[in-house]
Design an enzyme around this catalytic site. Structure first.
Site, PDB file in Angstrom:
ATOM      1  N   SER A 113       3.439 -15.991  18.212  1.00 50.17           N
ATOM      2  CA  SER A 113       2.879 -17.335  18.072  1.00 50.17           C
ATOM      3  C   SER A 113       3.972 -18.394  18.117  1.00 50.17           C
ATOM      4  O   SER A 113       3.806 -19.462  18.734  1.00 50.17           O
ATOM      5  CB  SER A 113       2.107 -17.445  16.753  1.00 50.17           C
ATOM      6  OG  SER A 113       1.053 -16.510  16.695  1.00 50.17           O
ATOM      7  N   ILE A 157       2.512 -10.143   7.139  1.00 53.23           N
ATOM      8  CA  ILE A 157       2.707  -9.264   5.984  1.00 53.23           C
ATOM      9  C   ILE A 157       3.839  -8.273   6.214  1.00 53.23           C
ATOM     10  O   ILE A 157       4.315  -7.637   5.270  1.00 53.23           O
ATOM     11  CB  ILE A 157       1.416  -8.496   5.631  1.00 53.23           C
ATOM     12  CG1 ILE A 157       1.068  -7.461   6.710  1.00 53.23           C
ATOM     13  CG2 ILE A 157       0.263  -9.449   5.384  1.00 53.23           C
ATOM     14  CD1 ILE A 157       0.002  -6.478   6.286  1.00 53.23           C
ATOM     15  N   ASP A 158       4.293  -8.119   7.458  1.00 58.81           N
ATOM     16  CA  ASP A 158       5.272  -7.075   7.780  1.00 58.81           C
ATOM     17  C   ASP A 158       6.679  -7.382   7.284  1.00 58.81           C
ATOM     18  O   ASP A 158       7.505  -6.483   7.189  1.00 58.81           O
ATOM     19  CB  ASP A 158       5.321  -6.853   9.298  1.00 58.81           C
ATOM     20  CG  ASP A 158       3.984  -6.458   9.884  1.00 58.81           C
ATOM     21  OD1 ASP A 158       3.173  -5.885   9.131  1.00 58.81           O
ATOM     22  OD2 ASP A 158       3.744  -6.726  11.072  1.00 58.81           O
ATOM     23  N   ARG A 193      -2.601  16.883  -7.134  1.00 58.72           N
ATOM     24  CA  ARG A 193      -2.713  16.791  -5.683  1.00 58.72           C
ATOM     25  C   ARG A 193      -1.508  16.061  -5.091  1.00 58.72           C
ATOM     26  O   ARG A 193      -0.743  15.401  -5.783  1.00 58.72           O
ATOM     27  CB  ARG A 193      -3.981  16.024  -5.300  1.00 58.72           C
ATOM     28  CG  ARG A 193      -5.261  16.803  -5.475  1.00 58.72           C
ATOM     29  CD  ARG A 193      -6.449  15.951  -5.082  1.00 58.72           C
ATOM     30  NE  ARG A 193      -7.703  16.694  -5.244  1.00 58.72           N
ATOM     31  CZ  ARG A 193      -8.858  16.163  -5.573  1.00 58.72           C
ATOM     32  NH1 ARG A 193      -8.926  14.864  -5.804  1.00 58.72           N
ATOM     33  NH2 ARG A 193      -9.945  16.900  -5.683  1.00 58.72           N
ATOM     34  N   HIS A 291      -6.468  -2.757   6.476  1.00 58.80           N
ATOM     35  CA  HIS A 291      -6.459  -4.211   6.338  1.00 58.80           C
ATOM     36  C   HIS A 291      -6.624  -4.689   4.901  1.00 58.80           C
ATOM     37  O   HIS A 291      -6.531  -5.899   4.645  1.00 58.80           O
ATOM     38  CB  HIS A 291      -7.537  -4.814   7.232  1.00 58.80           C
ATOM     39  CG  HIS A 291      -7.141  -4.819   8.679  1.00 58.80           C
ATOM     40  ND1 HIS A 291      -7.147  -3.676   9.447  1.00 58.80           N
ATOM     41  CD2 HIS A 291      -6.692  -5.814   9.482  1.00 58.80           C
ATOM     42  CE1 HIS A 291      -6.746  -3.974  10.673  1.00 58.80           C
ATOM     43  NE2 HIS A 291      -6.460  -5.260  10.721  1.00 58.80           N
ATOM     44  N   ILE A 525      10.790 -12.796 -19.696  1.00 57.98           N
ATOM     45  CA  ILE A 525       9.773 -13.532 -18.953  1.00 57.98           C
ATOM     46  C   ILE A 525      10.080 -15.023 -18.919  1.00 57.98           C
ATOM     47  O   ILE A 525       9.525 -15.753 -18.086  1.00 57.98           O
ATOM     48  CB  ILE A 525       8.358 -13.300 -19.522  1.00 57.98           C
ATOM     49  CG1 ILE A 525       8.192 -13.962 -20.892  1.00 57.98           C
ATOM     50  CG2 ILE A 525       8.020 -11.824 -19.575  1.00 57.98           C
ATOM     51  CD1 ILE A 525       6.747 -14.067 -21.331  1.00 57.98           C
ATOM     52  N   MET A 568       3.841 -19.403 -22.219  1.00 60.53           N
ATOM     53  CA  MET A 568       5.086 -19.090 -22.915  1.00 60.53           C
ATOM     54  C   MET A 568       6.278 -19.647 -22.141  1.00 60.53           C
ATOM     55  O   MET A 568       6.121 -20.316 -21.135  1.00 60.53           O
ATOM     56  CB  MET A 568       5.205 -17.576 -23.115  1.00 60.53           C
ATOM     57  CG  MET A 568       4.117 -16.982 -24.013  1.00 60.53           C
ATOM     58  SD  MET A 568       4.210 -15.165 -24.121  1.00 60.53           S
ATOM     59  CE  MET A 568       4.989 -14.992 -25.707  1.00 60.53           C
ATOM     60  N   GLN A 659       3.280 -11.194 -21.313  1.00 60.04           N
ATOM     61  CA  GLN A 659       4.341 -10.185 -21.378  1.00 60.04           C
ATOM     62  C   GLN A 659       3.845  -8.797 -21.019  1.00 60.04           C
ATOM     63  O   GLN A 659       4.645  -7.883 -20.845  1.00 60.04           O
ATOM     64  CB  GLN A 659       4.927 -10.128 -22.799  1.00 60.04           C
ATOM     65  CG  GLN A 659       5.796 -11.313 -23.167  1.00 60.04           C
ATOM     66  CD  GLN A 659       6.391 -11.141 -24.550  1.00 60.04           C
ATOM     67  OE1 GLN A 659       5.684 -10.856 -25.515  1.00 60.04           O
ATOM     68  NE2 GLN A 659       7.698 -11.327 -24.669  1.00 60.04           N
TER      69      GLN A 659
END
Length: 744
Positions: A113, A157-158, A193, A291, A525, A568, A659
């Protein structure tokens, strides 16, 4: 050029495969352009809409992009266009843009694109000349818009584009994959498995590699690094069989869709399944995630990253000189950067060419140094038993502990430190419940499988505390280290842990037991630690906030309501500001800025005005420590009183849910990276007579170690537990533009 018009409009389109985060990018482009006083048009259905024109090219208003931050895909659509590949189609597209005074475009899509947009840009003067000759546009109109200026953002996404650390959509895809593998692992363990998981990525193994690291997968196959052995199947089976003998109940193999052997032969997920069933008799299932990886709500990172990129993309097309080479707007080390677009496209294509030519080392180099390091570390971590001890350096007993509040990703870091430490010939001693546990001699030597399964676990399995040893504790600390023969310390934690490690470091001249390698790994955090721009746990906390706020906004829309959400962060406003950008908050209150009654009154007036004009939901995000008097209760009461019957006001204090939960893929991956570098640091420093103490950090230049004596100066006093300089405060301007307010 004489006659060039001062009228200028921006067009924005999404093209190629959809990717979570495209909507936040579109929203950012629209609102930034409008804030600059520039008309902006959304080109629906990508290049097809550009060619067809009409209502496919729509002028946007502020409200047109409201409520889309949390939506996956792209609301303006994406479609392939055979006509745009032909010159006649591009000429028609140019006519449609010129009619709306659009001579600047922002393209959100993949390499194809972006390449198409550049061809269009290069042909623009000729296309306009042809339109003039055909009588489709006037000479005056052509002269007003002699150049097409463009900028690109990568929507894929790759994560396969050179020039940016992350493409739009990649982080969310990792979330989808990680969540799926975590879920599959639990059922695989229940039935003992094996599962083969196929993930997307085309010629790029990023999703496969990083999801394998983030989930503790036992084998991975990626196109950039095919198995070196011709009999790789036997090696894979031996590794998985060995894991079973060590007590592992499940085996997970991650296969990239472009995986192949060293001769270019494809390796399919079904072939891997057949190998496992035939050679080791495993009950093996295949899951092709498909997908689902590119769908759903974008992650917190995706939202604020795409918002930043869109903001800078508008600046690029408005400020670029005519004829300037088009720029790719990307992210490197969490900073927005501009890179020559076609150079990035060419290097991206070079990776595919190297893979096709079976030149795998070159392909790995182009992916970047961290990609290769991550792959090598994974090969060690996935082993089922401790390898032979290394003999080229001094073996140590490394004490590992936590201090400060719990942060998602702490367990991941311990697991990696354990396995890479043992691989380097060291022994790992768990010190439970922080420095209090060290004083109480609560220690235990760990073994290779001791932390099996910890990669995805939230909390802190070793326990943690905020206790900072005093001067009087130093003799006992030294005695505990001597009794356990601990020759190095690795602290994974927050502010209290940094204080404690500096305290120990300052006594190393008085106690030989403290003259050992020491390293701090940032895990909090609050993202408030010195010498690191990012702490382990912050990304998970942000995602926890965003998920909850999305739900809160849904209830608020239904009833016409304002919510004041308390998050927080202690004395750091990072969580408040980033979550505000990611959720579309009208106002964010930060402890770095404080708050006054005048500010609150202005905010009330703003809400009243917006609701009178049809707004249905209001979101105000408040850091827990922004002000001791203007509390969340006070703000709610003030807003409720002043609003009359116009809107209701509710509060939501998210509390310790921020957290909790499993660590995000980003926190798992960065915990892995930092823990690996900490073990290398300890190993190297142990060879010196006066080993160093340091804190590892993720900063703009990369991973960096800052000496502990410098850390103390960066921390200052405990009055405000945050560094003096916080890079993310620069994002306040972006947030203000998105909420249509001036910085205060």
């Amino acid at each position: 050029m004489a006659g060039e018009s001062t009228r200028r409009s921006i067009g924005v389109l999404t093209s190629g495969g959809d990717a979570p985060g495209m909507n936040p990018a579109v929203r950012s482009v629209v609102r930034t352009a409008l804030k600059r006083g520039v008309d902006v048009y959304a080109i629906y259905e990508g290049y097809r809409g550009m060619v067809e024109g009409g209502d496919r090219i729509r002028k946007m208003t502020w409200g047109d992009v409201g409520g889309i931050l949390q939506r996956g895909g792209t609301i303006i659509g994406s479609a392939r266009s055979k006509r745009f590949r032909e010159r006649d189609g591009r000429r028609e597209a140019a006519k449609n843009l010129i009619e709306r005074d659009i001579d600047r475009i922002i393209v959100i899509g993949g390499d194809g694109s972006l390449t198409g947009a550049n061809i269009f840009r290069q042909e623009w003067p000729e296309l306009l000349e042809e339109l003039v000759e055909m009588g489709e546009i006037t000479r005056e109109k052509a002269n007003e818009h002699p150049h097409l200026i463009m900028a690109g953002m990568v929507g894929s996404i790759d994560n396969d584009m050179f020039g940016t650390d992350m493409t739009i959509g990649a982080d969310t895809a990792l979330h989808r994959i990680t969540e799926a593998i975590d879920a599959i692992t639990s059922t695989a363990s229940s039935h003992q498995r094996s599962f083969v998981i196929e993930v997307m990525g085309r010629n790029c193994g990023y999703l496969a590699l990083m999801s394998a690291i983030a989930t503790g997968a036992n084998w991975v196959l990626i196109p950039e690094a095919p198995p070196e052995s011709d009999d790789w199947e036997s090696e894979m089976c031996a590794t998985l069989r060995d894991g079973r003998t060590q007590g592992r109940r499940a085996s997970i193999v991650v296969v990239a869709e472009g995986a192949q052997d060293r001769y270019g032969n494809p390796i399919s997920s079904d072939y891997v399944r057949q190998v496992l069933e035939d050679r080791i008799g495993e009950d093996t299932r295949v899951t092709v995630l498909g997908h689902v990886q590119r769908g759903g709500a974008p992650s917190a990172f995706e939202r604020y990253m795409s918002t930043q990129l869109g903001y800078v993309a508008v600046d690029e097309v408005l400020s670029a000189a005519p004829g300037r080479e088009p720029q790719l707007i990307g992210l490197r080390k969490h900073r927005v950067v501009r890179s020559p677009l076609m150079q990035c496209v060419e290097k991206t294509h070079a990776v595919a060419r190297h893979i096709k030519a079976q030149e795998y080392e070159e392909a790995m180099k182009l992916r970047g140094g961290s990609f290769g390091v991550a792959f090598r570390n994974l090969q060690i971590i996935t082993r089922a038993r401790k390898p032979e001890e290394s003999s080229d350096h001094k073996p140590l007993r490394i004490g590992v502990l936590h201090a400060g509040g719990p942060a998602p990703g702490m367990n991941t870091a311990v697991r990696v430190a354990l396995r890479l430490g043992m691989h380097a010939g060291h022994r790992i001693v768990a010190i439970k419940h922080g420095f209090e546990g060290l004083l109480d001699n609560r220690t235990e030597e760990l073994h290779w499988m001791s932390a099996s399964g910890w990669v995805s676990m939230g909390g802190a399995q070793l326990g943690t505390s905020r206790y900072v040893p005093t001067d009087a504790d130093m003799p006992d600390i030294a005695a505990r280290l001597r009794e356990n023969n601990i020759g190095a310390l690795m602290m994974i934690g927050g502010w209290a842990g940094y204080r404690a490690m500096h305290q120990l470091y300052s006594y190393r001249d008085r106690y030989p037991e403290l003259n050992i390698p020491m390293v701090c790994l940032p895990a909090s955090i609050n993202n408030n630690l010195p010498a690191s721009e990012h702490s382990i746990g912050t990304d998970t906390a942000l995602n926890n906030i965003v998920v909850d706020v999305d739900k809160i906004k849904q209830t608020a829309v239904a009833s016409g309501r304002v919510f004041v959400v308390e998050v927080m962060g202690r004395d750091s406003g990072y969580l408040a500001l980033l979550s505000g950008i990611a959720t579309g908050a009208e106002r964010v209150y930060l402890p770095e800025e404080g708050v006054t009654l005048t500010v609150l009154q202005n905010d009330v007036n703003r809400l009243i005005k917006d609701f009178n004009e049809g707004q249905r939901v209001g979101l105000m995000i408040r850091n827990e420590n922004v002000d001791p008097l203007y509390t969340t209760d006070f703000m709610c009461a003030l807003f409720e009183k002043e609003s009359g019957d116009l809107f209701d006001v509710r509060q939501s204090i998210l509390g310790h849910v921020q957290q909790g939960g499993n660590p995000s893929p980003y926190d798992r991956i960065q915990a892995t990276r930092l823990a690996a570098d900490c073990i290398t640091f300890i190993t190297e420093e142990a060879q010196k007579d006066n080993p160093a103490g340091a804190a590892i950090g993720l900063i703009q230049s990369g991973v960096h170690f800052t000496p502990l004596d410098e850390i103390a100066m960066l921390m200052g006093t405990d009055q405000h537990q945050r560094p003096d300089k916080q890079w993310w405060l620069a994002l306040r301007e972006v947030g203000d533009v998105m909420s249509n307010r001036s910085s205060q």
